[in-house]
Enzyme design. Structure first.
Site, PDB file in Angstrom:
ATOM      1  N   CYS A 267      -3.391  -9.175   6.704  1.00 36.30           N
ATOM      2  CA  CYS A 267      -2.020  -8.339   6.785  1.00 36.30           C
ATOM      3  C   CYS A 267      -1.123  -8.995   7.165  1.00 36.30           C
ATOM      4  CB  CYS A 267      -2.222  -7.220   6.695  1.00 36.30           C
ATOM      5  SG  CYS A 267      -3.049  -6.757   5.601  1.00 36.30           S
TER       6      CYS A 267
ATOM      7  N   HIS B  12       1.009  -1.234   0.121  1.00 38.69           N
ATOM      8  CA  HIS B  12      -0.273   0.298  -0.272  1.00 38.69           C
ATOM      9  C   HIS B  12       1.011   1.102   0.003  1.00 38.69           C
ATOM     10  CE1 HIS B  12      -3.474  -2.607   0.514  1.00 38.69           C
ATOM     11  NE2 HIS B  12      -3.049  -3.068   1.970  1.00 38.69           N
TER      12      HIS B  12
END
Lengths: 145, 103, 263, 196
Positions: free
Chosen positions: C224, C176
């Site tokens: 994650c 990200h």
């Protein structure tokens, strides 16, 4: 034979006050068919002509085959049923909707697709069948992690 | 005990828009659970939509309908307060129903 | 069940086609959102909120989520925030566990024995999160950022976001971190930038169509880190809350429109 | 190569003591617990991870040289050919398994290559974090030097680009020599779909 069996089942039902039990009509042969052709045969569909009056609103690509939203409707006069067939599914016949007085031939639903395939929708009107198809590509979403 | 159902029926342009949500696993019989056992087929087979007690839609559906099914239907006309009832029956013989009035 | 990638689709490669693909996937997501069963989970969450449970046989209706005991309107939109009674910053799930312990008399172990559920059996926290988040629909996201511990939590969250760890040297920013990047077909929002964080945070918790489950931000942090090949973050730990705090603060001002829908 | 992301984000909000990577590591060591094969020492940053974190993946030139030289020493080349079987390579590139807490130890890991790279034209579900590797062997040839470079790069990408986002597949114990040779074939073998 199939029509007779369903009419019989329906007649039996009317007599029963209890909610629907196992007697409700569910076309085992059609839903159990492994090919679109067999499924339609068991539904008593002999021939079907392509028609632009049968509408399918569905995505071209589905990130996940578990939920593919489709909106189906028919502008063919006198439509009394809509049939959903997903050609490449293990059991292609997905649903049959019978519309009586008071309902429009329109349904939105989410279906499962095992792989990229044509979605075929047939409209039944005056004992005849009209159809349209729409291909949905199913891809693998996510990180594959 | 089947999970909750939810339904909304609103007057649209010349038709009544009915949206119904149902809790149901719609098992295909091909899925394995956490310890690798095949989960048996378990899915809704019949749907019935009634307006003021009169059946307007009957459906036969299969395990190819997604889990926790959501359907939208359209009924001809309809007036505020009309009673809409949607019920389902699955291959185990379980049933559930929900009723609402057109808003 | 053969999963066919759509080789036929891209008869010819090219950016134009990639846009076409992205547009079509966006249409798919919108149609999924329209026909989503997420509301069914909100109903079950409401029942749990009102259900007497635990040794004290008390419901959660007196739980203070930051807006006053039992106040639901806007509670989720203002989390995470500092709670004086616990003297720490808490997100929704951590605060619910606090109420399960203090109001209902459960031990912390009992309250956190099964924090992530399954399609067949969603966890209490997933259902409660769907319901409580839904009570903030339409309200601006404004987590707590004035108390010194709120500022420290934000700073810790941001530092965690860029900390490279694990067997594969990843940080959150590894995936990200740069605009326009994808893993497989999955676009990766640059979550430390407000314009990308806003639409994402405004849609959590969410109903995940691929698994028919409600998934929460605590689950997202957990999963994650799993894919970052680190050991497991403890549920509700300062690390998980600080990250959620940083992401929510980055998204502040956006109108909350969850519970949302995910692939 | 990267904007100074942290400065950008720092300006956005009230400043307060910004935790160093060492502080963050201490918090994580308190807040995490081992699970499956994912043990706690994975949270301890080595020098490379700490430097890349501190400098937002843009360390100064001299530090970069020393770190890349250190990483280069970790690369172990197998005896004989460096080129395996591209078909097995394709399967390794497709697989995202390996080293997570729910991966069983001993089960072969994958390279997760398609997560970040385009490789064979048939696979449309590919990532874009890494450069496209389509036609890699066709454009670069398959000389022994190229084989050594590709083998080394897969074994330890950080020997060539210190803060690369590509995992160190060799030192982390993710891929075996055989698996790396199969990936070399996927990239360099003229018969591989990557080069057709």
């Amino acid at each position: 034979m199939n029509r007779l069996r369903r009419a019989l089942a329906a007649a039996l039902l009317l007599g029963l006050a209890a909610p629907l039990r196992a007697l409700a009509a569910w076309n085992k042969d059609a839903f159990g068919a492994k090919t679109p052709g067999d499924a339609l045969k068991h539904l008593g569909v002999s021939g079907a002509t392509p028609s632009a009056d049968v509408h399918i609103d569905a995505p071209q690509i589905a990130e996940n085959g578990a939920v593919v939203p489709i909106e189906i409707s028919s502008a063919v006069a006198g439509t009394n049923a809509l049939i959903v067939v997903i050609e490449k599914n293990p059991f292609p016949l997905t649903a049959r909707f019978d519309f009586k007085e008071g309902a429009l031939p329109f349904v939105k639903l989410n279906v499962k697709m095992g792989e990229t395939s044509d979605v075929r929708v047939l409209a039944e009107a005056g004992g005849k069948h009209y159809f349209a198809t729409h291909e949905v590509k199913v891809t693998i979403g996510g990180c594959g992690g | 005990m089947a999970g909750p159902m939810k339904m909304r029926a609103n007057l649209g342009a010349g038709f009544t828009d009915v949206r119904v949500l149902m809790t149901h696993p719609m098992e295909t019989g091909l899925r394995k659970d956490a310890d690798g056992k095949l989960v048996p087929m378990h899915f809704i087979q019949n749907l019935t939509v009634k307006v003021n007690g009169k059946t307007v839609i009957e459906a036969e559906i299969s395990q190819a309908v997604s889990r926790n099914p959501v359907f939208s239907f359209r009924l001809k006309g309809g007036a505020k307060g009309d009673k809409i009832e949607v019920s389902w029956l699955d291959n185990h013989g379980d049933t559930a129903a929900i009723e609402t009035a057109i808003a | 069940m053969k999963l066919l990638t759509f080789a036929a689709l891209l008869a010819f490669a090219g950016a134009a086609l990639a846009d076409e693909t992205a547009k079509e996937i966006q249409r798919y997501r919108e149609m999924v959102a329209e026909g989503s069963p997420a509301e069914l989970f909100e109903i079950q969450g409401e029942e749990l909120w009102k259900k007497a449970q635990g040794p004290k046989q008390v419901s959660l209706e007196r739980c203070d989520l930051g807006e006053g005991a039992g106040v639901l309107k806007g509670a989720y939109a203002h989390l995470p925030r500092y709670f004086k009674d616990a003297d720490r910053v808490m997100d929704l799930e951590t605060r619910l566990v606090h109420c399960m312990v203090t109001l209902q008399g459960r031990t912390r172990e009992q309250a956190t024995v099964r924090v992530f559920g399954s399609a067949d059996r969603p966890s209490e926290l997933e259902l409660l999160s769907a319901y409580i988040a839904g009570q903030s629909r339409g309200m601006a996201i404004e987590p707590g950022l004035s108390h010194p511990k709120e500022k420290a939590s934000y700073e810790l969250g941001r530092a965690l976001y860029f900390q490279r760890v694990g067997a594969w040297d990843f940080s959150c920013a590894s995936c990200h971190g740069e605009e326009g990047k994808r893993i497989r077909m999955q676009e990766l929002p640059v979550l430390y930038k407000p314009q990308y964080a806003r639409p994402v945070i405004a849609s959590w918790p969410a109903y995940r169509v691929s698994t028919s489950q409600v998934i929460t931000l605590q689950w997202r942090m957990n999963d994650c880190y799993r894919q970052m090949r680190t050991p497991e973050p403890t549920f509700g730990s300062e690390t998980t809350v600080a990250l959620i705090h940083f992401l929510t603060a980055t998204a502040r001002g956006e109108r909350y429109h969850g519970p949302g829908n995910k692939r | 190569m990267r904007t100074l992301a942290l400065l950008l984000a720092a300006a956005a909000l009230p400043a307060s003591a910004e935790p160093t990577p060492k502080d963050v590591q201490a918090v994580m060591q308190r807040d995490f617990h081992p699970r499956g094969q994912a043990t706690m020492e994975r949270l301890v940053q080595d020098r490379l991870q700490r430097v890349c974190t501190e400098t937002h993946n843009q360390p100064p030139g001299d530090v970069t040289k020393t770190l890349e030289a250190e990483q280069m020493k970790t690369i172990v080349y197998p005896q004989g050919s460096l080129v395996g079987d591209w078909k097995r390579g394709e399967a390794i590139a497709q697989s995202g398994r390996g080293l997570t807490w729910n991966d069983k130890p001993g089960v072969p890991a994958g390279g997760s290559c398609y997560n970040c790279h385009e490789l064979s034209p048939q696979e449309l579900s590919h990532g874009t974090i890494g450069p496209s590797l389509r036609g890699f062997g066709k454009t670069r040839g398959a000389s022994t030097e190229m084989q050594r470079y590709v083998y080394g790069k897969i074994y330890n990408a950080k020997a060539y680009n210190v803060c690369s986002q590509m995992p160190r597949f060799g030192p982390s114990g993710t891929l075996t020599a055989e698996q790396i040779k199969d990936l070399v074939a996927l990239l360099l073998d003229p018969a591989s779909p990557v080069n057709r």
